[in-house]
Design a protein around this motif. Structure first.
Motif, mmCIF file in Angstrom:
data_model
loop_
_atom_site.group_PDB
_atom_site.id
_atom_site.type_symbol
_atom_site.label_atom_id
_atom_site.label_comp_id
_atom_site.label_asym_id
_atom_site.label_seq_id
_atom_site.Cartn_x
_atom_site.Cartn_y
_atom_site.Cartn_z
ATOM 1 N N GLU A 143 0.822 -1.204 0.000
ATOM 2 C CA GLU A 143 0.000 0.000 0.000
ATOM 3 C C GLU A 143 0.860 1.260 0.000
ATOM 4 O O GLU A 143 0.588 2.220 -0.718
ATOM 5 N N MET A 144 1.910 1.231 0.816
ATOM 6 C CA MET A 144 2.796 2.393 0.904
ATOM 7 C C MET A 144 3.442 2.691 -0.440
ATOM 8 O O MET A 144 3.504 3.843 -0.880
ATOM 9 N N ARG A 145 3.916 1.650 -1.093
ATOM 10 C CA ARG A 145 4.571 1.835 -2.392
ATOM 11 C C ARG A 145 3.580 2.291 -3.454
ATOM 12 O O ARG A 145 3.937 3.032 -4.379
ATOM 13 N N GLU A 146 2.342 1.869 -3.316
ATOM 14 C CA GLU A 146 1.315 2.292 -4.260
ATOM 15 C C GLU A 146 0.994 3.774 -4.068
ATOM 16 O O GLU A 146 0.800 4.517 -5.026
ATOM 17 N N ILE A 147 0.952 4.215 -2.812
ATOM 18 C CA ILE A 147 0.660 5.620 -2.520
ATOM 19 C C ILE A 147 1.794 6.521 -2.992
ATOM 20 O O ILE A 147 1.572 7.570 -3.596
ATOM 21 N N ALA A 148 3.036 6.123 -2.718
ATOM 22 C CA ALA A 148 4.195 6.963 -3.015
ATOM 23 C C ALA A 148 4.407 7.113 -4.518
ATOM 24 O O ALA A 148 4.259 6.154 -5.286
ATOM 25 N N SER A 149 4.744 8.321 -4.931
ATOM 26 C CA SER A 149 5.132 8.538 -6.321
ATOM 27 C C SER A 149 6.416 7.782 -6.617
ATOM 28 O O SER A 149 7.186 7.434 -5.704
ATOM 29 N N ASP A 150 6.669 7.530 -7.881
ATOM 30 C CA ASP A 150 7.924 6.879 -8.278
ATOM 31 C C ASP A 150 9.029 7.910 -8.386
ATOM 32 O O ASP A 150 8.773 9.068 -8.768
ATOM 33 N N PRO A 151 10.266 7.584 -8.095
ATOM 34 C CA PRO A 151 10.707 6.294 -7.554
ATOM 35 C C PRO A 151 10.499 6.217 -6.037
ATOM 36 O O PRO A 151 10.538 7.232 -5.339
ATOM 37 N N ASP A 152 10.307 5.000 -5.533
ATOM 38 C CA ASP A 152 10.044 4.792 -4.106
ATOM 39 C C ASP A 152 11.146 5.333 -3.212
ATOM 40 O O ASP A 152 10.875 5.862 -2.128
ATOM 41 N N ASP A 153 12.388 5.213 -3.657
ATOM 42 C CA ASP A 153 13.490 5.614 -2.776
ATOM 43 C C ASP A 153 13.529 7.117 -2.534
ATOM 44 O O ASP A 153 14.182 7.588 -1.612
ATOM 45 N N GLU A 154 12.782 7.887 -3.334
ATOM 46 C CA GLU A 154 12.707 9.332 -3.125
ATOM 47 C C GLU A 154 11.406 9.763 -2.463
ATOM 48 O O GLU A 154 11.298 10.892 -1.971
ATOM 49 N N HIS A 155 10.414 8.876 -2.428
ATOM 50 C CA HIS A 155 9.084 9.274 -1.969
ATOM 51 C C HIS A 155 8.525 8.410 -0.839
ATOM 52 O O HIS A 155 7.484 8.748 -0.275
ATOM 53 N N PHE A 156 9.192 7.312 -0.506
ATOM 54 C CA PHE A 156 8.727 6.434 0.558
ATOM 55 C C PHE A 156 9.780 6.404 1.670
ATOM 56 O O PHE A 156 10.895 5.921 1.487
ATOM 57 N N PHE A 157 9.398 6.955 2.822
ATOM 58 C CA PHE A 157 10.286 6.993 3.981
ATOM 59 C C PHE A 157 9.838 5.929 4.978
ATOM 60 O O PHE A 157 8.658 5.869 5.347
#
Length: 481
Positions: free
Chosen positions: A428-442
């Motif tokens: 779910e978190m990865r779906e919410i976060a814009s791509d790329p994950d490493d810049e938008h998912f903390f």
């Protein structure tokens, strides 16, 4: 820690100056300041936004020119721009109107600074005599510069406009006063009437060779300008050609805000719609109350850190539990202290985790014109949650496929083991976060670690790496009542 940052408010006149960003004046009772088809600003009972001196009391150094950013106005080879206000302080101006003129000057300064990091201001007042109220040398500490504007005392008596403009040429735009020969220069005249008892003539001043290449704006306020042939002729002489771009007419001093955006654009050449950031705060029952307080403190820290480099950023906060609630709207950013106090006062909703519904709420009720949103602004959503969706009537994929979410940058902050070790939650978190994950998912192990990502998030949102931001003196989140 950044949680110790403090905002400081200075009361500079009888009213509190309520920065950034976007609409500079707001009117009571739903009244608005407008500009008519003939270019005359009109107003009816508007109250002025009074937040621009908020940084002054603790000598907060807002020397944005030292910021290391990608704005082309901050190029080391750019000699910058120098803007001199020529402020009529004659006896025909009522003291409350003189205060409005000062506030307008402060609003122009802060609005221009938000887009032009290499702009410097001077203020010259005239009445019975001419006085430099703020010099170009006094721009390094912008809080002090605004405080000086706030403290200007009206001179009164006569209207020696020509002598005041000449003063700018002889004593402001000179090397000794901090002027750069190569900078672009502007004069902005604010007056309510024609010249009276001036030893100098306007023609001789305007023909001075030093006037070459200086762009001049004239702001004529009230009937003694708008209805007087000689006064109108003087204004048109002062204003650079063409008049429609350089001569502004306002019915009264309360109507000055209607011309601010046009004036700012004329000086900076930039029409910046700003940025809007919506926090989506998990307030479900799985979050311990102390951790919920840490999440609120984190939101306040991000707000203050972003505001230190982005004067045209606005925030909203949406909380969700077993229902969704707008805790802070985009309309509530004009008074920074009140905005932070609202964040401090958020009460945890508890119970469910309806993350999809909360994100949808941002699309339908926050990023909308009625809530103060600008359709051209850059938009960000920042979700803070400790786990997977639970008991949500809406489907996350369906919300994320809503056309309204296009071009919105989404960050997600997952906190604790229910996110970090749960396959569905991570998906779910990865779906919410814009791509790329490493810049938008903390990903954080606990809420106390939120403070470690404030600067990373500020940089991601603003694109400005301000190494001095953590040294600035801002207020901490007010204590929870």
């Amino acid at each position: 820690m950044i949680g110790g940052i403090q905002f400081v408010i200075l009361l500079v006149t009888t009213a509190i100056f309520s920065v950034v960003e976007n609409a500079v004046y707001h009117c009571r009772n739903g009244q608005e300041t407008t500009q008519s088809s003939d270019g005359t600003a009109k107003s009816s009972g508007c109250s002025l936004r009074n937040d621009y001196f908020i940084f002054a009391e603790k000598n907060i150094n807002l020397n944005i020119r030292s910021y290391n950013n990608n704005n082309n106005n901050n190029n080391n080879n750019d000699p910058g721009k120098e803007i001199a206000f020529v402020l009529d302080g004659s006896g025909s101006i009522d003291p409350p109107d003189f205060e409005l003129a000062k506030r307008f000057i402060a609003d122009v300064m802060t609005t221009v600074w938000s887009k032009c990091f290499n702009c410097k201001f001077a203020v010259v007042q005239y009445g019975d005599y001419v006085k430099t109220e703020l010099s170009l040398k006094e721009n390094d500490n912008r809080a002090k510069a605004l405080t000086k504007v706030a403290g200007i005392k009206q001179i009164t008596k006569v209207t020696i406009t020509a002598s005041a403009i000449n003063h700018v040429l002889e004593h402001i735009f000179v090397k000794e006063d901090g002027s750069n020969d190569n900078s672009k220069k502007y004069i902005i005249m604010i007056t309510d009437g024609r010249i009276y008892r001036d030893n100098m003539t306007l023609t001789e001043v305007l023909q001075n060779p030093k006037m070459k290449d200086i762009t001049r704006f004239a702001i004529g306020v009230g009937p003694d300008v708008l209805n007087h042939i000689v006064a109108l002729e003087e204004m048109r002489s002062i204003a650079s050609d063409p008049d429609e771009k350089h001569f502004f007419k306002a019915d009264d001093y309360k109507a000055l805000p209607a011309i601010l955006d046009s004036l700012q654009m004329s000086i900076t050449g930039l029409d910046d719609p700003g940025k809007e950031i919506a926090f989506v705060l998990d307030g479900s029952g799985s979050i311990d109350p102390p951790d919920f307080e840490l999440a609120k403190q984190f939101i306040a820290d991000v707000m203050t850190t972003v505001w230190s480099t982005c004067f045209n950023c606005k925030f909203a906060v949406v909380q969700y539990g077993y229902y969704v609630k707008t805790e802070l709207s985009l309309k509530e950013n004009d008074n920074i202290t009140k905005a932070l106090t609202k964040v401090a006062g958020i009460k945890q909703i508890t119970k469910f985790t309806i993350t999809a519904s909360a994100i949808n709420h941002v699309l339908e009720h926050v990023f909308v014109k009625e809530d103060g949103s600008n359709e051209n602004s850059k938009k960000c959503i920042i979700v803070i949650t400790d786990g997977r969706i639970f008991m949500d009537a809406m489907n996350l994929t369906e919300v994320l496929q809503n056309p309204k979410i296009e071009n919105i940058t989404r960050f997600v902050i997952g906190v604790g083991p229910e996110v970090l070790t749960h396959t569905i939650a991570l998906k779910e978190m990865r779906e919410i976060a814009s791509d790329p994950d490493d810049e938008h998912f903390f990903k954080l192990e606990e809420y106390s670690a939120l403070e470690t990502i404030v600067r990373h998030l500020q940089l991601a949102v603003t694109g400005i790496d301000d190494n001095n931001a953590h040294q600035q003196s801002f207020p901490s989140l007010p204590p929870h009542q």
